[in-house]
Design a protein around this motif. Structure first.
Motif, PDB file in Angstrom:
ATOM      1  N   ILE A   1       0.649  -1.280  -0.046  1.00  0.00           N
ATOM      2  CA  ILE A   1       0.118   0.044  -0.024  1.00  0.00           C
ATOM      3  C   ILE A   1       0.932   1.285   0.204  1.00  0.00           C
ATOM      4  N   VAL A   2       1.758   1.477   0.806  1.00  0.00           N
ATOM      5  CA  VAL A   2       2.819   2.325   0.966  1.00  0.00           C
ATOM      6  C   VAL A   2       3.801   2.462  -0.418  1.00  0.00           C
ATOM      7  N   PHE A   3       4.104   1.367  -0.998  1.00  0.00           N
ATOM      8  CA  PHE A   3       4.769   1.342  -2.146  1.00  0.00           C
ATOM      9  C   PHE A   3       4.091   2.132  -3.449  1.00  0.00           C
ATOM     10  N   SER A   4       2.952   1.765  -3.427  1.00  0.00           N
ATOM     11  CA  SER A   4       1.985   2.119  -4.448  1.00  0.00           C
ATOM     12  C   SER A   4       1.993   3.590  -4.434  1.00  0.00           C
ATOM     13  N   ILE A   5       1.608   4.256  -3.414  1.00  0.00           N
ATOM     14  CA  ILE A   5       1.666   5.636  -3.250  1.00  0.00           C
ATOM     15  C   ILE A   5       2.769   6.425  -3.555  1.00  0.00           C
ATOM     16  N   LEU A   6       4.116   5.654  -3.291  1.00  0.00           N
ATOM     17  CA  LEU A   6       5.410   6.310  -3.627  1.00  0.00           C
ATOM     18  C   LEU A   6       5.666   6.136  -4.922  1.00  0.00           C
ATOM     19  N   TYR A   7       5.442   4.862  -5.568  1.00  0.00           N
ATOM     20  CA  TYR A   7       5.615   4.703  -7.039  1.00  0.00           C
ATOM     21  C   TYR A   7       4.724   5.543  -7.923  1.00  0.00           C
TER      22      TYR A   7
ATOM     23  N   ILE B   1      -1.641   5.676 -12.590  1.00  0.00           N
ATOM     24  CA  ILE B   1      -3.268   5.348 -12.587  1.00  0.00           C
ATOM     25  C   ILE B   1      -3.281   4.012 -12.119  1.00  0.00           C
ATOM     26  N   THR B   2      -2.289   3.340 -12.677  1.00  0.00           N
ATOM     27  CA  THR B   2      -2.363   1.712 -12.311  1.00  0.00           C
ATOM     28  C   THR B   2      -2.053   1.290 -10.947  1.00  0.00           C
ATOM     29  N   TYR B   3      -0.884   2.216 -10.252  1.00  0.00           N
ATOM     30  CA  TYR B   3      -0.544   1.768  -8.999  1.00  0.00           C
ATOM     31  C   TYR B   3      -1.545   2.531  -7.896  1.00  0.00           C
ATOM     32  N   LEU B   4      -2.116   3.806  -8.152  1.00  0.00           N
ATOM     33  CA  LEU B   4      -2.829   4.439  -7.174  1.00  0.00           C
ATOM     34  C   LEU B   4      -4.492   4.114  -7.512  1.00  0.00           C
ATOM     35  N   GLY B   5      -4.597   3.927  -8.573  1.00  0.00           N
ATOM     36  CA  GLY B   5      -6.103   3.453  -9.000  1.00  0.00           C
ATOM     37  C   GLY B   5      -6.259   2.115  -8.990  1.00  0.00           C
ATOM     38  N   MET B   6      -5.531   1.156  -9.043  1.00  0.00           N
ATOM     39  CA  MET B   6      -5.722  -0.023  -9.005  1.00  0.00           C
ATOM     40  C   MET B   6      -4.900  -1.136  -8.012  1.00  0.00           C
ATOM     41  N   THR B   7      -3.685  -1.099  -8.112  1.00  0.00           N
ATOM     42  CA  THR B   7      -2.703  -1.672  -7.150  1.00  0.00           C
ATOM     43  C   THR B   7      -3.076  -1.384  -5.675  1.00  0.00           C
ATOM     44  N   PHE B   8      -3.344  -0.002  -5.469  1.00  0.00           N
ATOM     45  CA  PHE B   8      -3.482   0.461  -4.145  1.00  0.00           C
ATOM     46  C   PHE B   8      -4.690  -0.003  -3.527  1.00  0.00           C
ATOM     47  N   PRO B   9      -5.767   0.038  -4.243  1.00  0.00           N
ATOM     48  CA  PRO B   9      -6.870  -0.530  -3.385  1.00  0.00           C
ATOM     49  C   PRO B   9      -6.996  -1.927  -3.494  1.00  0.00           C
ATOM     50  N   MET B  10      -6.397  -2.672  -4.478  1.00  0.00           N
ATOM     51  CA  MET B  10      -6.378  -4.009  -4.545  1.00  0.00           C
ATOM     52  C   MET B  10      -5.257  -4.825  -3.344  1.00  0.00           C
TER      53      MET B  10
ATOM     54  N   PHE C   1      -8.186   1.239 -20.267  1.00  0.00           N
ATOM     55  CA  PHE C   1      -6.772   1.875 -19.850  1.00  0.00           C
ATOM     56  C   PHE C   1      -6.137   2.449 -21.302  1.00  0.00           C
ATOM     57  N   TYR C   2      -6.328   1.765 -22.436  1.00  0.00           N
ATOM     58  CA  TYR C   2      -5.721   2.108 -23.611  1.00  0.00           C
ATOM     59  C   TYR C   2      -6.235   3.579 -23.980  1.00  0.00           C
TER      60      TYR C   2
ATOM     61  N   SER D   1       1.984  -3.243 -19.113  1.00  0.00           N
ATOM     62  CA  SER D   1       2.258  -3.003 -17.552  1.00  0.00           C
ATOM     63  C   SER D   1       0.994  -3.083 -16.760  1.00  0.00           C
ATOM     64  N   ILE D   2       0.119  -2.483 -17.510  1.00  0.00           N
ATOM     65  CA  ILE D   2      -1.318  -2.347 -16.795  1.00  0.00           C
ATOM     66  C   ILE D   2      -1.984  -3.770 -16.653  1.00  0.00           C
ATOM     67  N   THR D   3      -1.902  -4.352 -17.795  1.00  0.00           N
ATOM     68  CA  THR D   3      -2.295  -5.812 -17.916  1.00  0.00           C
ATOM     69  C   THR D   3      -1.839  -6.883 -17.092  1.00  0.00           C
ATOM     70  N   THR D   4      -0.378  -6.655 -16.817  1.00  0.00           N
ATOM     71  CA  THR D   4       0.211  -7.831 -16.109  1.00  0.00           C
ATOM     72  C   THR D   4       0.233  -7.064 -14.279  1.00  0.00           C
ATOM     73  N   SER D   5       0.051  -5.990 -14.407  1.00  0.00           N
ATOM     74  CA  SER D   5      -0.310  -5.353 -13.068  1.00  0.00           C
ATOM     75  C   SER D   5      -1.730  -5.971 -12.465  1.00  0.00           C
ATOM     76  N   PHE D   6      -2.673  -5.932 -13.584  1.00  0.00           N
ATOM     77  CA  PHE D   6      -4.037  -6.388 -13.084  1.00  0.00           C
ATOM     78  C   PHE D   6      -3.972  -7.778 -12.656  1.00  0.00           C
ATOM     79  N   PHE D   7      -3.287  -8.605 -13.488  1.00  0.00           N
ATOM     80  CA  PHE D   7      -3.420  -9.998 -13.290  1.00  0.00           C
ATOM     81  C   PHE D   7      -2.353 -10.409 -11.811  1.00  0.00           C
ATOM     82  N   ALA D   8      -1.365  -9.667 -11.555  1.00  0.00           N
ATOM     83  CA  ALA D   8      -0.556  -9.885 -10.492  1.00  0.00           C
ATOM     84  C   ALA D   8      -1.455  -9.341  -9.026  1.00  0.00           C
TER      85      ALA D   8
END
Length: 226
Positions: free
Chosen positions: A63-69, A83-92, A136-137, A154-161
């Motif tokens: 969560i912290v890393f997502s904000i910084l990245y 957008i990926t890290y703040l809008g998807m990785t962070f909440p997930m 996202f495209y 990157s967005i696609t792989t981030s979503f699956f991860a």
């Protein structure tokens, strides 16, 4: 939610400290030390160490890393990453934290129980992955995002991860490893314009090896669990 450090083996301590040292030295030798990048990398490495153990603190640190990245990506106009890290990785990561806390392993309460995915899980992942990628495209194209092809991948792989992490699947680590490769390419392209981002390449290279280690570790635990 106990102290995750006390569960590390001697080998894991050595790898962790060694990785932090490599991250610090690579950032120091860049000639233009960016403390935000250094802090994000150290938190990211520590998160991956705990993730390999299946410890919930990995998700809290993510969560912290997502904000910084997200902030680092904003500075280079990598809108897809931001957008990926703040809008998807962070909440997930927040969701994964709750899920992991609710599903401790019966063998070891400090580790999350691994879930075996079924066909319906994969169908839903592929469907929503396609929706996210297409959506996202168009957003990134409007924002005139640099290196848009790799940003989309990157967005696609981030979503699956992130999704596989939330589902407590061993394959989360392969998703992040694939994402690491894409990010290495993205930041190589960024470093051509500004060498200050070279340490970010080193950081994600270390992340890649940790994610592969995490996959092996989770598979071993999954076989014991079965």
């Amino acid at each position: 939610m106990n102290n995750p450090i006390k569960n590390l083996s001697g080998k894991e301590w050595l790898i962790w400290i060694g990785s932090l040292a490599v991250v610090f030295i690579s950032n120091l030798l860049s000639g233009d030390l960016d403390w935000l990048t250094l802090l994000a990398a150290m938190i990211g490495v520590t998160s991956l160490v705990f993730a390999a153990k299946g410890n919930v603190w990995a998700q809290i640190l993510m969560i912290v890393f997502s904000i910084l990245y997200g902030i680092i990506s904003f500075r280079f106009r990598y809108w897809g990453e931001m957008i990926t890290y703040l809008g998807m990785t962070f909440p997930m990561a927040v969701w994964s934290t709750i899920t992991w806390i609710k599903n401790p392993s019966k063998e070891n309460g400090s580790e999350v129980a691994i879930q075996k995915l079924h066909l319906k899980h994969w169908i839903l992942l592929i469907f929503f992955g396609a929706v996210v990628t297409i959506g996202f495209y168009f957003i990134l194209r409007v924002l005139n995002t640099p290196n848009i092809l790799f940003s989309i991948i990157s967005i696609t792989t981030s979503f699956f991860a992130a999704s596989l992490t939330m589902l407590r699947s061993s394959y989360y680590a392969l998703g992040y490893a694939a994402n690491d490769i894409v990010l290495i390419v993205l930041w190589i392209l960024a470093s051509i314009e500004n060498p200050v981002y070279i340490p970010v390449i080193v950081n994600f290279t270390i992340f890649f090896f940790y994610d592969m280690y995490g996959f092996v570790s989770w598979r071993k635990r999954e076989l014991k669990q079965e």
